[in-house]
Design a protein around this motif. Structure first.
Motif, short mmCIF file in Angstrom:
data_model
loop_
_atom_site.label_atom_id
_atom_site.label_comp_id
_atom_site.label_asym_id
_atom_site.label_seq_id
_atom_site.Cartn_x
_atom_site.Cartn_y
_atom_site.Cartn_z
N GLY A 1 -6.36 12.21 -5.83
CA GLY A 1 -6.63 12.41 -4.42
C GLY A 1 -5.43 12.95 -3.66
O GLY A 1 -5.29 12.74 -2.46
N GLY A 2 -4.50 13.61 -4.39
CA GLY A 2 -3.37 14.24 -3.71
C GLY A 2 -2.13 13.39 -3.65
O GLY A 2 -1.16 13.75 -3.00
N GLY A 3 -2.09 12.24 -4.32
CA GLY A 3 -0.89 11.42 -4.28
C GLY A 3 -0.97 10.26 -5.25
O GLY A 3 -1.96 10.07 -5.95
N LEU B 1 -5.81 -5.19 -3.67
CA LEU B 1 -4.96 -4.37 -2.79
C LEU B 1 -4.84 -3.00 -3.44
O LEU B 1 -4.57 -2.89 -4.63
CB LEU B 1 -3.57 -4.98 -2.63
N GLN B 2 -5.04 -1.96 -2.64
CA GLN B 2 -4.91 -0.60 -3.16
C GLN B 2 -4.32 0.28 -2.06
O GLN B 2 -4.71 0.16 -0.90
CB GLN B 2 -6.26 -0.05 -3.61
N ALA B 3 -3.40 1.13 -2.47
CA ALA B 3 -2.73 1.94 -1.44
C ALA B 3 -2.24 3.26 -2.03
O ALA B 3 -1.91 3.35 -3.20
CB ALA B 3 -1.56 1.16 -0.84
N SER B 4 -2.25 4.26 -1.19
CA SER B 4 -1.64 5.55 -1.49
C SER B 4 -1.15 6.10 -0.15
O SER B 4 -1.28 5.45 0.89
CB SER B 4 -2.63 6.50 -2.15
N GLN B 5 -0.66 7.32 -0.13
CA GLN B 5 -0.21 7.87 1.15
C GLN B 5 -1.39 8.19 2.06
O GLN B 5 -1.22 8.35 3.26
CB GLN B 5 0.63 9.12 0.92
N PHE B 6 -2.61 8.25 1.49
CA PHE B 6 -3.78 8.63 2.29
C PHE B 6 -4.65 7.44 2.69
O PHE B 6 -5.46 7.56 3.59
CB PHE B 6 -4.65 9.63 1.52
N PHE B 7 -4.50 6.30 2.04
CA PHE B 7 -5.36 5.18 2.42
C PHE B 7 -4.74 3.86 1.98
O PHE B 7 -3.86 3.80 1.12
CB PHE B 7 -6.76 5.32 1.82
N GLN B 8 -5.23 2.79 2.60
CA GLN B 8 -4.87 1.42 2.24
C GLN B 8 -6.15 0.58 2.34
O GLN B 8 -6.95 0.77 3.27
CB GLN B 8 -3.82 0.85 3.19
N THR B 9 -6.32 -0.32 1.40
CA THR B 9 -7.49 -1.19 1.46
C THR B 9 -7.13 -2.57 0.94
O THR B 9 -6.37 -2.71 -0.03
CB THR B 9 -8.67 -0.61 0.64
N TYR B 10 -7.65 -3.58 1.63
CA TYR B 10 -7.40 -4.97 1.28
C TYR B 10 -8.74 -5.71 1.32
O TYR B 10 -9.53 -5.51 2.25
CB TYR B 10 -6.43 -5.63 2.26
N ARG C 1 0.37 19.24 3.62
CA ARG C 1 -0.29 18.69 2.43
C ARG C 1 0.08 17.22 2.22
O ARG C 1 0.22 16.73 1.11
CB ARG C 1 0.04 19.51 1.17
N ARG C 2 0.23 16.54 3.34
CA ARG C 2 0.51 15.11 3.31
C ARG C 2 -0.43 14.41 4.29
O ARG C 2 -1.16 15.05 5.06
CB ARG C 2 1.97 14.83 3.66
N ALA C 3 -0.36 13.11 4.28
CA ALA C 3 -1.20 12.33 5.19
C ALA C 3 -0.63 12.39 6.60
O ALA C 3 0.58 12.28 6.81
CB ALA C 3 -1.26 10.88 4.71
#
Length: 847
Positions: free
Chosen positions: A459-461, A499-508, A542-544
């Motif tokens: 997903g780009g990161g 817990l999941q995270a990248s530069q485009f999203f975070q989810t808990y 090309r970044r969040a």
């Protein structure tokens, strides 16, 4: 044994000869001497004390030439399988006193073994299974059994002409030990295939029908893949019985095989020739029941389902009495067994066969009703007893029921805490006089908690994930330090954190469920809390873009209970959920308003029925279906907003005009401030064992997202996105992702998602291993599905089709992992060329 007695006679002759030469007089068998000393000579590594003690001979005792003491000593030494030569001599004779000399030669030990004719990976298995380790005593028995084992092993694989030659050679040893090297030459030859199977003497049933009855022995056929042609004697004998059963199914009770032979052909194949005697055809005559008091003749006849005058079928008769292939079969034995009569016996007896009409008596000995005396469980080292006992359908003092035992096995397997393949009921202490028995359920714990710790690029990161799922949690011990192993376990509750995270999203997310809330009934209480944040992609950098975000916060409370009608496989579930969607400068094609919020308060009711058995990871039978309805309040009925006027105004606005576009956003913010919708979903799957553990799984799915008020329209959330591996990927906008392999992820729906979808799937599964540590199975599949936005465009048979194959691996600590290779036969929307092959990685999907 013959060699043993020959050696014994020779030894006795040596003793007599020795006595004669020492004494200078004739010595006779039967003379007695007192043993002065016992000496050990020869080539042996054992100490003299050990040899003398093992022989049983003692100084000072009286022995007789040719007597039992000498014979027994030789037998004991010979049975040790440690020596290749044993001789006992009488020496130093002085009157009635003499010494005994035990002369021994050790059996040679194996130094090294060389195996020729098989692949390197197979050699270690041969060494292990035949105990060909260094230091093993090389006996004639070891050589013979190894040769027979290898010959039979490869014959079972179809190498009928296998030849095994074993050669031993002495090794010079500085320690003066006898050692040998072993050379094992294996010549498997070519695999012998069956060229033809012919039957002689058959007039009533054709060769083709009889060959079909032979499940394991098949003649060569280039288009058959699942069952190759090879001759295995044991399976061939079973197939000959199946041929006779085929005759019995068609009324030929007296059919028999006169002879069978193997013909070796010049092309290195074999032909099988089977001579038959068919006999005459029989029909059923009168069938009467004898000894029955619990059930009437009419009740038993309804279960037997055999009519007078029907063609005699011995195989079907046997199944109607007791079907060994189905523990829950609809037969007479289970009729009694399921209603307490464990000690009943049922025997069909032919009482007349005049005119090829067979009259039968079904002789029944009912016995006393049996009651469970004690019910116990062993093997649960982690799971607490009350979690198991509440699932058990057999209670002390209750009437015996085979059906309840089978159901208990299924329920314990469905818990997921035990290896379903190893759950076993053990009937103990059956007492026909008292009418009592004990039952003990043996379980083997398997890891029921899972950890997900991974990092990857997508997903780009970079994406990092930490997931913890404790499926046998004990919340009551959360403050008990001694219960942490490593977490409190044993009460059957579920606790999950992710817990999941990248530069485009975070989810808990957090989830907890108690399957027996209150402890008395299967009444499940569950709750979940989640929060996710997604950032918009900036095409320039090309970044969040952290200044543009979309947040979803949700909470759900659920209740479910097991029903009693129509049967207790049904589960009724209800849930109340609330999601808050917040958009901060987040403009996409899906949302016409980039700033604002939406609220989703919904009630879900679902009805499921799951009677798959027994292993939830690899069910061998049963079915699973679910239907659910999710809907919000009809706000447009009472909130006073004129949505038809808003729709009319919106239709007149120009989306290319910035002012009009801003007004469209305001209108849509009003339309979707509180989401108004209803959502219907249905899915069903069936599991059928078409061969030994080969399972066919057809399934179908359907989903529909609708609106109460057409002027308000279908909401932009809760939509269906079809295609790919079925994983959520990186879009967190409340979408529902549907798997359809052979196509890219979410590629078979429009950019904004679809409101209607349907899918059909046919999957064939075969297990590679169903062990406790890992369960692995291979699969092939055919799939088809499609998604649209309106019913006028919906055609359930206009499908995007695919086929492929894959592999699934389930490990208790990591859950289900897999890979699929799917071939899409149709073009993606907007394209003209078929999609072709896609690779899908599966993580944690449903079984």
């Amino acid at each position: 044994m013959k060699a043993f007695y020959t050696s014994l006679l020779f030894i006795m002759f040596c003793i007599a000869s020795t006595v004669h030469s020492v004494q200078g007089q004739n010595a006779q068998l039967g003379e007695k001497y007192i043993v002065n000393d016992i000496v050990v000579t020869g080539n042996t590594t054992f100490s003299p004390q050990t040899i003398v003690a093992y022989s049983g001979l003692k100084e000072g005792e009286e022995i007789q030439i040719g007597g039992e003491r000498i014979g027994n000593a030789i037998k004991k030494l010979w049975k040790s399988n440690l020596f290749s030569s044993i001789n006992i001599f009488l020496i130093n004779v002085d009157g009635k006193n003499a010494d005994i000399e035990i002369n021994l030669i050790d059996l040679p030990e194996l130094n090294e073994v060389t195996i020729l004719g098989v692949k390197k990976g197979k050699k270690e298995l041969i060494i292990s299974e035949n105990n060909l380790r260094q230091g093993a005593k090389v006996t004639e028995n070891l050589i013979t059994t190894t040769k027979n084992y290898l010959t039979n092993k490869y014959k079972k694989d179809g190498f009928l002409n296998t030849k095994v030659n074993i050669i031993t050679s002495e090794v010079v040893d500085s320690l003066e030990k006898q050692r040998v090297n072993m050379l094992v030459k294996i010549d498997k030859g070519e695999k012998v295939k069956i060229k033809s199977i012919t039957f002689n003497g058959n007039e009533k049933l054709r060769d083709k029908k009889l060959r079909k009855a032979m499940k394991n022995t098949k003649k060569k056929n280039p288009i058959r893949f699942l069952k190759r042609s090879k001759y295995i004697e044991e399976e061939y004998k079973e197939d000959l019985e199946s041929v006779i059963d085929k005759y019995k199914e068609n009324g030929y009770r007296d059919a028999r095989i006169l002879s069978d032979s193997i013909i070796y052909n010049d092309d290195k194949t074999i032909s099988l020739s089977i001579d038959l005697e068919e006999g005459e055809k029989y029909t059923f005559g009168k069938i009467s029941f004898v000894g029955n008091t619990v059930y009437t003749d009419q009740q038993l006849a309804r279960v037997l389902r055999i009519k007078e005058g029907s063609t005699y079928n011995g195989v079907e008769l046997r199944k109607r009495i007791a079907d060994d292939t189905r523990p829950d079969g609809d037969d007479l034995t289970n009729l009694y067994q399921d209603n307490g009569y464990m000690f009943s016996t049922i025997n069909p007896v032919e009482v007349s066969a005049d005119g090829n009409v067979i009259d039968m008596e079904i002789r029944i000995s009912e016995g006393k009703p049996a009651y469970f005396n004690s019910v116990t469980v062993t093997g649960n080292d982690i799971t607490n007893d009350h979690v198991i006992y509440r699932e058990i359908r057999t209670r002390p003092g209750e009437l015996y029921s085979k059906a309840n035992i089978i159901r208990t096995i299924r329920e314990l397997g469905q818990l997921g805490f035990f290896d379903a393949q190893q759950i076993a009921p053990n009937i103990k202490n059956p007492n026909p006089v008292d009418g009592t028995l004990d039952v003990e359920y043996t379980v083997v714990e398997r890891g029921s908690s899972q950890i997900e710790l991974q990092g990857g690029y997508g997903g780009g990161g970079f994406i990092g994930t930490l997931g913890l799922s404790f499926n046998n949690f004990s919340i009551k011990n959360i403050f008990n330090k001694e219960a942490y192993t490593p977490v409190p376990r044993g009460d059957g509750q579920t606790l999950a954190l992710r817990l999941q995270a990248s530069q485009f999203f975070q989810t808990y997310s957090f989830q907890f469920s108690e399957p027996w809330f209150g402890g008395r009934k299967p009444f499940q209480l569950s709750t979940s809390i989640s929060h996710s944040k997604q950032f918009l992609f900036d095409p320039l950098s090309r970044r969040a873009d952290k200044s543009r975000s979309f947040n979803i916060t949700g909470i759900t409370f659920g209740l479910s209970t097991r029903l009693k009608e129509p049967d207790d496989y049904f589960l009724l579930s209800q849930a109340l959920s609330y999601q808050h969607y917040s958009l901060n400068n987040y403009n996409t094609g899906l949302f016409t308003f980039g700033n604002g919020s939406s609220n989703n308060l919904a009630y879900t009711i679902g009805l499921t029925r799951n009677n798959t058995y027994n292993d939830p990871i690899y069910p061998l039978g049963g079915s699973n279906f679910a239907v659910s309805a999710k809907f919000s309040l009809p706000y447009s009925l009472f909130n006073g907003v004129d949505y038809s006027a808003l729709k009319e105004e919106r239709d007149q606005l120009d989306i290319t005009d910035s002012d009009d576009l801003e007004r469209i956003g305001e209108i849509d913010q009003e339309r979707f401030k509180w989401l108004e919708f209803y959502k219907i979903k249905f899915n069903a799957a069936w599991f059928t064992q078409v061969a030994k553990k080969l399972v066919l799984r057809p399934s179908l799915e359907f989903g529909f997202l609708g609106a109460y008020n057409n002027d308000r329209g279908v909401i932009p959330f809760e939509r269906f996105f079809l295609g790919g591996d079925g994983l959520g990927n990186f879009a967190l906008d409340g979408r529902e992702v549907i798997q359809l392999r052979g196509y890219p992820n979410q590629s078979l729906s429009s950019q904004d998602g679809s409101s209607i979808y349907n899918k059909f799937s046919l999957e064939l599964r075969y297990p590679i291993t169903l062990g406790q540590g890992a369960k692995i199975y291979a699969l092939t599949f055919l799939e088809g599905g499609n998604s649209v936005n309106t019913f006028k465009d919906f055609n359930p048979f206009n499908l995007k089709r695919s086929a492929g194959f894959g592999l699934r691996i389930f490990m208790p600590a990591f859950g289900l992992l897999g890979i699929d290779f799917g071939h899409g036969f149709d073009a993606l929307p907007g394209q003209t060329v078929k999609n072709g092959w896609e690779t899908h990685f599966i993580i944690g999907q449903q079984f």
